[in-house]
Write an enzyme that holds these catalytic residues in place. Structure first.
Site, PDB file in Angstrom:
ATOM      1  CG  ASN A 120       6.562  -0.275   1.421  1.00 24.70           C
ATOM      2  OD1 ASN A 120       6.549  -1.055   0.479  1.00 24.70           O
ATOM      3  ND2 ASN A 120       5.497   0.000   2.138  1.00 24.70           N
ATOM      4  N   GLY A 193       2.061  -1.000  -5.239  1.00 23.79           N
ATOM      5  CA  GLY A 193       2.701   0.309  -5.373  1.00 23.79           C
ATOM      6  C   GLY A 193       1.698   1.426  -5.214  1.00 23.79           C
ATOM      7  CB  SER A 194       1.988   4.990  -5.927  1.00 19.48           C
ATOM      8  OG  SER A 194       2.413   4.921  -7.272  1.00 19.48           O
ATOM      9  CD  GLU A 215      -2.914  -6.339  -2.430  1.00 19.51           C
ATOM     10  OE1 GLU A 215      -2.926  -5.640  -1.405  1.00 19.51           O
ATOM     11  OE2 GLU A 215      -3.701  -7.290  -2.615  1.00 19.51           O
ATOM     12  CB  CYS A 249       1.014   0.000   2.147  1.00 19.76           C
ATOM     13  SG  CYS A 249       0.901  -1.688   2.737  1.00 19.76           S
ATOM     14  CD  GLU A 336       0.526   5.837   0.877  1.00 14.26           C
ATOM     15  OE1 GLU A 336       0.393   5.907  -0.354  1.00 14.26           O
ATOM     16  OE2 GLU A 336       0.813   4.801   1.479  1.00 14.26           O
TER      17      GLU A 336
HETATM   18  P1  NAD Z   1       5.565   3.045  -7.080  1.00  9.81           P
HETATM   19  O1  NAD Z   1       4.173   2.943  -7.612  1.00  9.81           O
HETATM   20  O2  NAD Z   1       6.342   4.282  -7.353  1.00  9.81           O
HETATM   21  O3  NAD Z   1       6.470   1.841  -7.674  1.00  9.81           O
HETATM   22  C1  NAD Z   1       6.087   0.495  -7.593  1.00  9.81           C
HETATM   23  C2  NAD Z   1       6.695  -0.269  -8.769  1.00  9.81           C
HETATM   24  O4  NAD Z   1       6.231   0.268  -9.980  1.00  9.81           O
HETATM   25  C3  NAD Z   1       8.217  -0.233  -8.815  1.00  9.81           C
HETATM   26  O5  NAD Z   1       8.695  -1.534  -9.093  1.00  9.81           O
HETATM   27  C4  NAD Z   1       8.518   0.730  -9.951  1.00  9.81           C
HETATM   28  O6  NAD Z   1       9.688   0.390 -10.667  1.00  9.81           O
HETATM   29  C5  NAD Z   1       7.299   0.608 -10.843  1.00  9.81           C
HETATM   30  N1  NAD Z   1       6.945   1.885 -11.492  1.00  9.81           N
HETATM   31  C6  NAD Z   1       7.128   3.145 -10.984  1.00  9.81           C
HETATM   32  N2  NAD Z   1       6.658   4.064 -11.851  1.00  9.81           N
HETATM   33  C7  NAD Z   1       6.171   3.379 -12.908  1.00  9.81           C
HETATM   34  C8  NAD Z   1       5.553   3.773 -14.142  1.00  9.81           C
HETATM   35  N3  NAD Z   1       5.340   5.049 -14.443  1.00  9.81           N
HETATM   36  N4  NAD Z   1       5.175   2.787 -14.996  1.00  9.81           N
HETATM   37  C9  NAD Z   1       5.367   1.499 -14.704  1.00  9.81           C
HETATM   38  N5  NAD Z   1       5.967   1.071 -13.586  1.00  9.81           N
HETATM   39  C10 NAD Z   1       6.354   1.991 -12.695  1.00  9.81           C
HETATM   40  O7  NAD Z   1       5.435   2.722  -5.540  1.00  9.81           O
HETATM   41  P2  NAD Z   1       6.586   2.755  -4.424  1.00  9.81           P
HETATM   42  O8  NAD Z   1       7.024   4.163  -4.235  1.00  9.81           O
HETATM   43  O9  NAD Z   1       7.598   1.717  -4.699  1.00  9.81           O
HETATM   44  O10 NAD Z   1       5.743   2.258  -3.156  1.00  9.81           O
HETATM   45  C11 NAD Z   1       4.986   3.123  -2.384  1.00  9.81           C
HETATM   46  C12 NAD Z   1       3.513   2.964  -2.643  1.00  9.81           C
HETATM   47  O11 NAD Z   1       3.134   1.617  -2.593  1.00  9.81           O
HETATM   48  C13 NAD Z   1       2.676   3.646  -1.562  1.00  9.81           C
HETATM   49  O12 NAD Z   1       1.591   4.285  -2.145  1.00  9.81           O
HETATM   50  C14 NAD Z   1       2.201   2.479  -0.694  1.00  9.81           C
HETATM   51  O13 NAD Z   1       1.046   2.721   0.052  1.00  9.81           O
HETATM   52  C15 NAD Z   1       2.023   1.434  -1.717  1.00  9.81           C
HETATM   53  N6  NAD Z   1       2.105   0.114  -1.100  1.00  9.81           N
HETATM   54  C16 NAD Z   1       0.994  -0.655  -1.049  1.00  9.81           C
HETATM   55  C17 NAD Z   1       1.054  -1.897  -0.442  1.00  9.81           C
HETATM   56  C18 NAD Z   1      -0.130  -2.811  -0.365  1.00  9.81           C
HETATM   57  O14 NAD Z   1       0.065  -3.961   0.016  1.00  9.81           O
HETATM   58  N7  NAD Z   1      -1.332  -2.377  -0.680  1.00  9.81           N
HETATM   59  C19 NAD Z   1       2.255  -2.329   0.115  1.00  9.81           C
HETATM   60  C20 NAD Z   1       3.362  -1.508   0.042  1.00  9.81           C
HETATM   61  C21 NAD Z   1       3.280  -0.283  -0.586  1.00  9.81           C
END
Ligand code: NAD
Length: 456
Positions: A120, A193-194, A215, A249, A336
């Site tokens: 994002n 990430g999530s 995070e 996020c 979310e």
């Molecule tokens: P995501 O968790 O799907 O992916 C994040 C990363 O993890 C990517 O690089 C992806 O390749 C990797 N990944 C995905 N699935 C995986 C798995 N099963 N095993 C290992 N690695 C895996 O998240 P997203 O869709 O890219 O981002 C959205 C989420 O991130 C939302 O929940 C958002 O709130 C959160 N977010 C948090 C912050 C923060 O600063 N706290 C900032 C931005 C986004």
């Protein structure tokens, strides 16, 4: 998978060897690396802007404010304060227990770091932690999100042009690549990430007892009480929610508004949406698009047939959408949102709003618009951050730690907290040799025992 078969073992070995040389610990080296990173960003600024337009249709203004400019500012802050933030902290030594002597806390790098990013804010969310890891003296492997593939490619090109793989490397790819990387024994894993993938990361880290920073995301509530400046609240919420088409996020996820001011708030929100993006947001150069078909479909399932008539799958366009809800039993309240959909729920009073927040997972951010109830929210709620009468911008304050709590993550970064995040605080104490107090040694004396009873 056996470690020897891991495709990234070789990079980790190289980085381990480089870290062992001690070069990355030198302040001069860290400062030069931060400087180089800054130069790289300046050179690639236009390519980064084009990539973010391609991935998210992010406007040049938002690219500057939230991605490139944000990262540059973070790098500059770290370079400027490097000595201060990494200086040893001298502490006292209790004379009767272990003194005389001297004590200090030394900030030392954790070692080899893995940084995994989301899509994002795909540039800022790997480059800002990278700057922290450099400032703390680590080596780094970056794994940007494969979903924002144009930005992923630019980051790869930029970093490999300016840095050797033994120091900073980029690995591109999706889930399998991420899992292969996670199988290795890193000294520190920094994941954005999530919440669901955060659990996968933590399990992998447990295998090697790697340090972790998570995070994560979740639903960030926004409360508007009857004492708030409604016009300004609506303006700020509309800006923060629809920035990057809601894919932030810390975007306000939903609103809890006091009944008396609900209709005024909704009419102000509509007013500001019109001012910001015109009658048709699809024509606005400042309004983003949903990152992928999967996320577009996920979001469209939160909408009714009437609302769905305004969306466009070919363009991955969803307009700013307000949902007036009678109850929280609605698809938009189950997870979310992470898109330009804003549910609005009514509460009778502040007590009800507090209870609503308290019974749900601890959020990454909590926003409260009020002129009367600030203290109650400070005392009675827990969240990664609490921002009164505004949204989002607390993330840009380098004096504040940025991170979640519980399901919204743990650990924090930005400014000094980034150095701490990628460092170990080593306790160092030096004893003296010119004195050796005999009381601790056996055979123990009864009078010393009595003295200790008094001390403890
Ligand atoms: P995501 O968790 O799907 O992916 C994040 C990363 O993890 C990517 O690089 C992806 O390749 C990797 N990944 C995905 N699935 C995986 C798995 N099963 N095993 C290992 N690695 C895996 O998240 P997203 O869709 O890219 O981002 C959205 C989420 O991130 C939302 O929940 C958002 O709130 C959160 N977010 C948090 C912050 C923060 O600063 N706290 C900032 C931005 C986004």
């Amino acid at each position: 998978m056996k470690l020897s078969m891991n495709p990234y073992q070789d990079i980790l070995n190289k980085q381990r060897a480089f870290f062992k040389t001690g070069v990355t610990r030198e302040k001069k080296f860290r400062r030069r690396a931060l400087d180089l990173l800054l130069k790289a960003i300046v050179k690639y600024e236009k390519e980064i802007e084009a990539a973010l337009w391609q991935d998210l249709r992010k406007s040049p203004f938002e690219v500057l404010a939230t991605e490139v400019g944000f990262s540059k500012k973070e790098i500059k802050e770290l370079a400027k304060n490097l000595n201060r933030w990494t200086a040893p902290e001298y502490v006292g030594v209790p004379l009767l227990i272990s003194g005389p002597g001297s004590g200090k806390i030394v900030t030392e790098p954790l070692g080899t770091s893995l940084i995994i990013g989301p899509w994002n804010y795909p540039f800022q969310l790997v480059i800002a932690p990278l700057a922290g890891a450099i400032a703390a003296g680590n080596t780094v492997v970056l794994k940007p999100s494969e979903v924002s593939s144009a930005t992923e490619q630019v980051i790869n090109k930029m970093i490999s042009e300016y840095f050797e793989e033994e120091y900073i490397a980029v690995v591109v790819g999706g889930v399998q690549v991420s899992q292969d990387l996670l199988a290795l024994p890193w000294d520190h894993i920094f994941f954005t990430g999530s919440t669901a993938v955060g659990k996968v990361v933590m399990k992998a880290a447990a295998e090697h007892l790697s340090a972790v920073t998570l995070e994560l995301g979740g639903k960030s509530p926004t409360v508007v009480d009857a004492s708030a400046n409604i016009k300004l609240a609506a303006k700020r919420i509309a800006w923060g929610k629809f920035l990057n088409a809601g894919q932030t996020c810390i975007a306000p996820d939903y609103i809890l508004v006091e009944k008396k001011v609900k209709s005024e708030l909704i009419s102000e929100l509509n007013h500001w949406i019109g001012v910001f993006f015109g009658n048709d947001a699809a024509l606005s150069a400042d309004y983003g698009r949903i990152v992928s078909d999967r996320h577009f479909d996920r979001l469209s399932r939160m909408l009714s047939d009437k609302e769905r008539s305004a969306i466009n799958p070919e363009d991955k366009f969803i307009p700013p959408t307000l949902l007036e809800l009678e109850t929280p039993e609605h698809p938009s309240m189950e997870e979310e949102i992470f898109g330009p959909i804003l549910p609005i729920l009514t509460v009778d009073n502040v007590d009800e709003a507090l209870a609503f927040i308290q019974e749900r997972p601890k959020p990454l951010a909590l926003y409260v618009f009020t002129s009367k109830n600030r203290k109650r929210f400070e005392r009675e709620t827990t969240s990664g951050g609490l921002f009164i009468n505004d949204v989002i911008l607390h993330v840009g304050n380098p004096e504040l730690p940025f991170g979640g709590v519980g399901p919204s993550g743990f650990g924090s970064y930005h400014g000094k907290y980034s150095v701490d995040c990628f460092s170990h605080k080593k306790a160092v104490q030096a004893g003296v040799t010119w004195l050796d107090v005999p009381f601790r040694y056996p055979p123990y004396k009864n009078w010393v025992y009595k003295l200790l009873q008094r001390i403890f």
